[in-house]
Design an enzyme around this catalytic site. Structure first.
Site, mmCIF file in Angstrom:
data_model
loop_
_atom_site.group_PDB
_atom_site.id
_atom_site.type_symbol
_atom_site.label_atom_id
_atom_site.label_comp_id
_atom_site.label_asym_id
_atom_site.label_seq_id
_atom_site.Cartn_x
_atom_site.Cartn_y
_atom_site.Cartn_z
ATOM 1 N N HIS A 71 -0.308 -9.916 -10.632
ATOM 2 C CA HIS A 71 0.512 -10.015 -9.429
ATOM 3 C C HIS A 71 0.289 -11.353 -8.741
ATOM 4 O O HIS A 71 -0.543 -12.146 -9.161
ATOM 5 C CB HIS A 71 0.257 -8.837 -8.484
ATOM 6 C CG HIS A 71 -1.131 -8.767 -7.932
ATOM 7 N ND1 HIS A 71 -2.225 -8.388 -8.675
ATOM 8 C CD2 HIS A 71 -1.601 -9.026 -6.686
ATOM 9 C CE1 HIS A 71 -3.307 -8.404 -7.920
ATOM 10 N NE2 HIS A 71 -2.954 -8.796 -6.696
ATOM 11 N N HIS A 73 -0.929 -12.436 -5.910
ATOM 12 C CA HIS A 73 -2.024 -12.822 -5.010
ATOM 13 C C HIS A 73 -2.828 -13.963 -5.620
ATOM 14 O O HIS A 73 -3.064 -13.992 -6.815
ATOM 15 C CB HIS A 73 -2.940 -11.624 -4.727
ATOM 16 C CG HIS A 73 -2.403 -10.733 -3.651
ATOM 17 N ND1 HIS A 73 -2.745 -9.405 -3.557
ATOM 18 C CD2 HIS A 73 -1.537 -10.972 -2.640
ATOM 19 C CE1 HIS A 73 -2.118 -8.873 -2.512
ATOM 20 N NE2 HIS A 73 -1.379 -9.799 -1.953
ATOM 21 N N ASP A 75 -5.897 -14.679 -5.622
ATOM 22 C CA ASP A 75 -7.139 -14.394 -6.356
ATOM 23 C C ASP A 75 -6.823 -13.855 -7.759
ATOM 24 O O ASP A 75 -7.725 -13.535 -8.518
ATOM 25 C CB ASP A 75 -8.057 -13.441 -5.571
ATOM 26 C CG ASP A 75 -7.416 -12.105 -5.273
ATOM 27 O OD1 ASP A 75 -6.178 -12.048 -5.151
ATOM 28 O OD2 ASP A 75 -8.150 -11.101 -5.158
ATOM 29 N N HIS A 76 -5.533 -13.785 -8.110
ATOM 30 C CA HIS A 76 -5.148 -13.368 -9.453
ATOM 31 C C HIS A 76 -4.343 -14.432 -10.189
ATOM 32 O O HIS A 76 -4.195 -14.373 -11.398
ATOM 33 C CB HIS A 76 -4.360 -12.047 -9.395
ATOM 34 C CG HIS A 76 -5.198 -10.914 -8.919
ATOM 35 N ND1 HIS A 76 -5.733 -9.968 -9.769
ATOM 36 C CD2 HIS A 76 -5.646 -10.595 -7.673
ATOM 37 C CE1 HIS A 76 -6.461 -9.105 -9.068
ATOM 38 N NE2 HIS A 76 -6.421 -9.460 -7.792
ATOM 39 N N HIS A 160 0.694 -1.783 -4.816
ATOM 40 C CA HIS A 160 -0.053 -2.947 -4.309
ATOM 41 C C HIS A 160 0.843 -3.991 -3.641
ATOM 42 O O HIS A 160 0.851 -4.092 -2.432
ATOM 43 C CB HIS A 160 -0.886 -3.564 -5.420
ATOM 44 C CG HIS A 160 -1.813 -4.633 -4.942
ATOM 45 N ND1 HIS A 160 -2.791 -4.392 -4.009
ATOM 46 C CD2 HIS A 160 -1.889 -5.953 -5.265
ATOM 47 C CE1 HIS A 160 -3.437 -5.519 -3.778
ATOM 48 N NE2 HIS A 160 -2.913 -6.482 -4.509
ATOM 49 N N ASP A 181 -4.808 -5.161 -9.306
ATOM 50 C CA ASP A 181 -4.952 -4.373 -8.081
ATOM 51 C C ASP A 181 -3.870 -3.315 -8.070
ATOM 52 O O ASP A 181 -2.753 -3.573 -8.478
ATOM 53 C CB ASP A 181 -4.793 -5.271 -6.846
ATOM 54 C CG ASP A 181 -5.894 -6.325 -6.783
ATOM 55 O OD1 ASP A 181 -6.857 -6.219 -7.569
ATOM 56 O OD2 ASP A 181 -5.776 -7.248 -5.952
ATOM 57 N N GLU A 206 -9.894 -2.245 -11.086
ATOM 58 C CA GLU A 206 -10.385 -2.833 -9.844
ATOM 59 C C GLU A 206 -11.195 -1.768 -9.112
ATOM 60 O O GLU A 206 -11.040 -0.561 -9.360
ATOM 61 C CB GLU A 206 -9.220 -3.297 -8.958
ATOM 62 C CG GLU A 206 -8.396 -2.159 -8.375
ATOM 63 C CD GLU A 206 -8.113 -2.342 -6.882
ATOM 64 O OE1 GLU A 206 -9.058 -2.683 -6.150
ATOM 65 O OE2 GLU A 206 -6.970 -2.137 -6.459
ATOM 66 N N HIS A 418 -13.690 -6.562 -9.606
ATOM 67 C CA HIS A 418 -13.010 -6.685 -8.322
ATOM 68 C C HIS A 418 -13.579 -5.691 -7.309
ATOM 69 O O HIS A 418 -12.874 -4.825 -6.792
ATOM 70 C CB HIS A 418 -11.502 -6.445 -8.531
ATOM 71 C CG HIS A 418 -10.638 -6.981 -7.422
ATOM 72 N ND1 HIS A 418 -10.523 -6.374 -6.202
ATOM 73 C CD2 HIS A 418 -9.812 -8.057 -7.377
ATOM 74 C CE1 HIS A 418 -9.663 -7.059 -5.450
ATOM 75 N NE2 HIS A 418 -9.220 -8.081 -6.135
#
Ligand SMILES: [Zn+2]
Lengths: 554, 675
Positions: A71, A73, A75-76, A160, A181, A206, A418
């Site tokens: 996705h 975000h 941090d991904h 999410h 996530d 996660e 995570h």
């Protein structure tokens, strides 16, 4: 065979998610995230380890079969332009349609924060982001994607954020799921995660809320609305630091609806054109929202917000109440920090923070204890007198959701990523004791090896198949059980084994056949062996005579 | 495997009513597409009936009936296990089927987008039909009068003319239309799927839809059974201007291709010259045969010549529209192709702009608003250039801009609220009703038919004379257009070469139009409507996956230098169309008790030696005469009493002591072929 799992990020922490999995000679990178709390080389996964773990590979393109991003975000996905444009990975990159559409907004937004506000040296340029995104192959949910002859991947709905996916990957007989996530309960604009019952050797999940069980969502939403309403009716300003996508839309649907119901006239602002632009994407991607929104959408698009307008920088010092969505989230810099500095000193104002803030951000500092003063650097301090409201709803699953998903998928092994170490240890124990599955939570740069089941391809004659099917039907096995849908059937049934002969001929695939088919093939006759009681050997002759007599009477 | 072709397409080359088939394999019966033939509608008088205009005399003044050969055949077969639908038009007959009790458990597989659009089309059909019902009143008592008279036979012979084939006069019966409730019931049975999604039907078959390129949501099907993989190939377009291109890569190497694209048969009434050109194209690829590599064939498929022609045709339509508008006329477009409407809308707005002409554009249809909004929210189902629009944040189709600028208006009816305020002539009206029989089109034609400045755009294949009968005399200009409906003849052989089938099922009618490559590596069977053909299995054997732990436990026995056998005990499962042999749950089963398989002659002398070797006391019995070929008996006295009788085909062990009989059995096994 085994699945090798190298955790390059989000091992016993939250941030820079990146797991490199090797199955049957194929190597898949799940997520390529950055860590928001670090500003040095630790911000990216240590990609060099991939090459040292891959004998013979000279570059990332030859070492890795594909990259899959779950996705948008950061941090991904935050390290992806760096990995493709700076490290030179040139192979396929997969993500869902919404992720491909929305990720560039997130990446560019963050790049600007880094370069323009913090004055850092840029890790990748605007053009790098564009070039990187060009390489991305968009995928739809449930679509089986043949990456190459042996490697198959498939995306499932993860909730999410818009376009978030859980990824199924299969090479030969070995199969696994990487969740990214996910959320097991639907929210205002997204549905709950959804996946088929699959036969899995490994589940990588996660574990942000490894220990938390959440109560009703409505109560928490009401609490948020109450806090906001109280602040604006007291003439205060509400700052909602949020990333342009995801939380912003969720809270906006909530506020827009509340404003309508309460007939409020106080302005709701978006700090940048970005979020307004993002809403345009959301309209085209409405098929990825919740069923409820999809059904209600025929003429009016729910992402056409009635009460939301654009914010000008000059409004910062305007008197009077308002609500402002400002990027970036977690007050990690940029415009949200600028506004925070102005508004934090007044006790009339309110700052709402998400349920989770990465260590090192101002959001994190505000949440830990109740600071009255925040040091930005050596010379700058902010007096914090405003109200702080922590949003207790989060687009992540809680620990019950993790347990439910794990039990539903029943994988042979589980790996947790995570999350935070102590909570992960707690969850590992639960998974092992309650579900009986071996569970691991490796730290960054550790490797876990998982054994897998293996099958040989052979042939069977029609007669063998029919005789088994017939035998199983005879044994009272319901047809539906043998011919069931998506899962291995009959495993639990107390059924006799099927029997056949495996014929192995040189340079031919092994074949199962029935006994008489073997005899026919060998061109020979059966030699039957019978057991009789000793007594019957003596009466046999007599019987034969009787039978003969009977026959002769006709 | 058996194939019965139920219907071949009439007009429109299979766009409006695709072919349909019944496929039987591995004990399952599948219906491939379930269209409805709406051509009968032209025989009915338009509503509202207006005695003053035109010659309605020969037309039937009653509530129309419809026919669906697919439904009739499926009902006659007594039900089907599943229906696979490849297009929106291929599902319009479904409610006829699903309202029958024998179809209560039938599952229907349709792509998400086709099912959404198909539902809107069904509802629109019912809505339009209701205009007839409200005009004539419902058929109260059974079969209407006209069905017993001359008009019925006239209609049937007309239908025969339209449907080219049918020498045998076995037209399926006419049926009254389904209701809105039937549609809802039908939608309950539909399992909507995505392109590339694998679904398992009945444990046995893996089904997968791949884009076919003709229209939003249209698909080709892959059916993967334990013994064969089959491609159901409906009308296919390789490069599209709106829908996702045909994904032929996902169809590669399936064993059997059911070729069901009849569009080249209907090459839009092209003259002989054109026909020759097509045949030549076909020959061309034949002559280039083996020298052509796969890449070259792929290039032939991906060449955008088809779509370039289509755009050219649509540009021509647009320029005709502009001419009519500039002369002060209005334009009526009763075309029913969604893709064509979307493209005309885009091109016409450009053309209007460049000529600085400002006229309103209307779409008058109950489904329009929903359908048009829907098309802007399905990026995954669109061709790659339109997907790029998503990624750069632009609207997917030009109509979004037209709506925003107030140039395009959508109303369900002419009498809808706001319609009058927006109405201005000259104008351009889209109104999907090919047969020119329902309210809006009828009303506008009556208004415009006498003025030669106005323009009516019809799709070729519609019997214009019959369609316009009720509006005579007509002065309105008529433009008949044809549209791309499937594979051009010249691309058939390159496609098959790329797909590498083991067998092709091809329509008999297309033998001449598109001769298949001579000496091609794939054999071909020809099918024709109404006949059942037997399709040989490409594999006699089933593919099975054997769990490695079971394989490790095998005890193979070498028979000679090249052959070994082993007894296999495992549990057979069927999972996702795949047979699996896994270790049985209960492994304590006493194997020693089992009678194993022995074969060949048994030498009694060697048995005796083997028994002696085991330390048993034994000898040929006294009765034993030792003649070759007859029974020999061995008497055992220690460790227990036993008698072993051996003939050429049988050995009987007479013994009351389990231990002894087991030892004898083992000894026998050691001198005999067995497993
Ligand atoms: Zn996330």
């Amino acid at each position: 065979m085994a699945i090798e799992c190298l955790v390059l990020g989000a091992g016993q922490e939250v941030g820079k998610s990146c797991v490199v999995v090797t199955i049957g000679g194929k190597r898949i990178m799940f997520d390529c995230g950055m860590h928001m709390g670090h500003h040095d080389c630790q911000r990216y996964p240590d990609f060099a380890r991939i090459l040292s773990a891959t004998p013979g590979a000279t570059d990332f393109t030859s070492a890795i079969s594909c990259v899959v991003i779950t996705h948008f975000h950061l941090d991904h996905i935050g390290a992806l332009p760096y990995f493709t444009e700076v490290c030179g990975y040139n192979g396929p990159v997969y993500m869902t349609y919404p992720t491909k559409a929305l990720a560039p907004l997130m990446l560019e937004d963050y790049r600007k924060v880094m370069v323009d506000h913090r004055g850092e040296e840029e890790q990748y340029s605007y053009e790098d982001i564009q070039r990187c995104m060009k390489k991305v192959i968009p995928v739809d949910l449930k679509q089986t994607i043949q990456v190459d002859r042996d490697l198959v991947i498939r995306a499932y709905y993860a909730g999410h954020v818009l376009g978030a996916a859980m990824i199924y990957a299969k090479v030969g007989d070995a199969a696994m799921v990487y969740t990214g996530d996910y959320n097991m309960t639907p929210d205002r604009h997204l549905g709950a995660a959804q996946i088929d019952r699959l036969k899995l050797d490994l589940l990588i999940t996660e574990s942000t809320y490894a220990k938390t069980v959440r109560d009703s969502k409505h109560a928490r939403e009401r609490e948020f609305l109450k806090a906001v309403h109280k602040c604006v009716s007291g003439g205060g300003k509400v700052l909602i630091p949020a990333f342009a996508l995801g939380r912003a839309q969720e809270l906006c649907i909530l506020l827009d609806d509340y404003w309508e119901r309460m007939n409020l006239k106080i302005p709701i602002y978006f700090s940048a054109g970005l979020t307004i632009q993002a809403n345009m994407y959301y309209k085209m991607l409405i098929g990825w929202t919740s069923q409820k929104i999809k059904d209600s959408y025929t003429v009016h698009n729910p992402f056409d917000f009635k009460h939301v307008c654009h914010f000008e920088r000059s409004f910062i010092n305007d008197p009077g109440p308002c609500v402002l969505f400002a990027t970036p989230g977690m007050i990690s810099g940029g415009f949200s920090l600028e506004v925070f500095k102005r508004w934090a000193p007044s006790e009339k104002n309110l700052v709402t923070l998400p349920g989770y803030c990465v260590a090192g951000t101002i959001g994190h500092k505000l949440m830990s204890g109740k600071p009255t003063k925040i040091d930005l650097d050596k010379d700058t301090h902010v007096d914090v007198r405003c109200q702080i409201h922590q949003l207790s709803f989060s687009p992540h699953t809680d620990s019950k959701g993790i347990m439910d998903l794990t039990e539903f998928l029943s994988p042979s092994h589980v790996i947790l990523v995570h999350g935070e170490k102590p909570q992960m240890a707690f969850l590992k124990d639960r998974i092992e004791s309650e579900l009986g599955m071996p569970c691991y939570y490796p730290a960054n740069n550790e490797t876990v090896s998982i054994p897998t089941t293996h099958y040989l391809k052979i042939n069977a004659t029609e007669k063998f198949i029919t005789s088994c099917t017939a035998a199983q039907a005879r044994d009272g096995l319901e047809k539906a059980n043998l011919l069931c849908g998506n899962h291995l059937s009959g495993v639990d049934g107390d059924v006799k084994a099927d029997e056949g002969i495996l014929l192995m001929e040189k340079s031919m695939a092994p074949k199962i056949l029935c006994e008489d088919e073997l005899l026919q093939l060998l061109g020979t006759e059966r030699h039957s062996v019978q057991f009789e009681s000793l007594l019957s050997s003596r009466v046999e002759e007599v019987q034969t005579t009787i039978v003969d007599d009977v026959v002769s009477e006709f | 495997m058996k194939l019965t072709c139920l219907a071949t397409p009439g007009s429109g080359g299979g766009y409006h009513a695709p072919a349909s088939h019944l496929l039987e394999l591995e004990g399952l019966r599948l219906l491939l597409d379930c269209p409805v033939d709406l051509s009968a509608l032209a025989a009915f008088a338009p509503v509202p009936l207006d005695a003053g205009s035109g010659d309605a005399g020969e037309l039937i003044c009653a509530v129309p009936y419809y026919r669906s050969p697919a439904v009739a055949a499926a009902a006659k077969a007594g039900g089907v296990d599943a229906v696979l639908v490849s297009s929106t038009t291929g599902m319009l007959g479904l409610p006829f089927l699903t309202r029958l009790p024998s179809f209560a458990n039938t599952k229907v597989y349709v792509t998400e987008v086709a099912s959404r659009i198909g539902k809107l089309m069904m509802e629109e059909l019912v809505e339009m039909h209701s205009q007839f019902v409200s005009f004539y009143g419902p058929d109260m008592d059974g079969i209407p009068k006209w069905m017993e008279g001359e008009k019925h036979s006239k209609l049937m012979s007309m239908l025969q003319k339209i449907g080219i084939e049918d020498e045998r006069n076995d037209l399926s019966p006419l049926m009254p239309l389904y209701s809105a409730a039937n549609i809802e019931e039908c939608m309950q049975k539909i399992q909507p799927i995505k392109y590339g999604q694998e679904v398992c039907f009945n444990g046995m078959l893996m089904l997968k839809a791949s884009s076919s390129g003709l229209e939003l949501g249209n698909c080709a099907w892959s059916l993967e059974g334990p013994r064969a993989s089959i491609t159901y190939l409906p009308n296919t377009v390789f490069v599209s201007a709106h829908a996702l291109d045909c994904d032929y890569n996902s169809l590669k190497e399936n064993d059997v291709i059911l070729f069901s694209d009849f569009s080249s048969l209907n090459v839009m009434d092209e003259d002989d010259e054109n026909l020759g050109e097509n045949a030549m194209l076909c020959d061309d690829s034949v002559s280039r045969d083996d020298g052509v590599g796969e890449d070259e064939n792929v290039q032939i498929l991906c060449k955008n010549d088809d779509i370039a022609e289509e755009i050219e045709r649509i540009s021509f339509i647009c320029s005709s529209i502009i001419d009519a508008i500039k002369s002060g006329g209005s334009v009526l477009v009763p075309i029913e192709r969604l893709g064509v409407i979307l493209l005309i809308l885009e091109l016409i707005s450009e053309t209007l702009h460049s000529f600085d002409v400002k006229v309103p554009i209307f779409i008058i249809s109950g489904a329009a608003e929903k359908m048009i909004a829907f098309t802007n929210a399905v990026p995954e189902w669109l061709c790659k250039p339109r997907q790029e629009k998503l990624f750069s944040g632009e609207a997917l189709f030009g109509h979004v801009e037209l709506l925003k600028e107030g140039k395009l208006f959508m109303f369900p009816h002419l009498y809808s609220k706001g319609m009058l305020a927006a109405w201005k002539e000259p104008c351009i009206v889209f109104c999907p009703d090919m047969s020119l029989r329902h309210g809006t089109v009828v009303h506008l034609l009556r208004r415009w038919h006498a003025d030669k400045r106005n323009l009516l755009i019809l799709e070729q294949g519609v019997d214009a004379e019959l369609a316009l009968k009720a509006f005579m005399p007509v002065s309105i200009q008529i433009l008949e257009c044809s549209f791309l409906s499937g594979i051009k003849a010249g691309k058939v052989n390159p496609l098959l070469t790329v797909l590498k089938p083991k067998l092709v099922l091809f329509p008999e009618e297309m033998k001449l139009r598109c001769p298949l490559k001579e000496g091609a590596p794939w054999p071909c069977l020809y099918y024709s409507k109404g006949k059942t053909i037997e399709v040989p299995n490409t594999r006699d054997e089933f593919e099975v996956r054997l769990a490695a732990n079971v394989a490790l436990g095998l005890q193979p026995r070498q028979l000679d230098g090249t052959v070994a056998v082993a007894r296999l005990r495992a549990k057979l499962h069927l999972s996702n169309g795949q047979y699996m042999l896994v270790a049985p749950k209960d492994q304590t089963d006493d194997q020693t008790k089992r009678l194993l398989l022995h074969w060949g002659a048994v030498d009694a002398g060697r048995v005796l030696l083997a028994l002696l070797e085991k330390g048993m006391s034994c000898a040929f019995s006294g009765d034993d005469v030792g003649l070759v070929g007859s029974e020999r008996s061995i008497l055992v006295t220690s460790p227990g009493d036993a008698l072993v009788k051996i003939t050429s085909e049988r050995t009987v062990i007479y013994c009351d002591d389990e231990g002894t009989s087991k030892q004898i059995y083992d000894a026998l096994g050691s001198v005999c072929n067995g497993i």
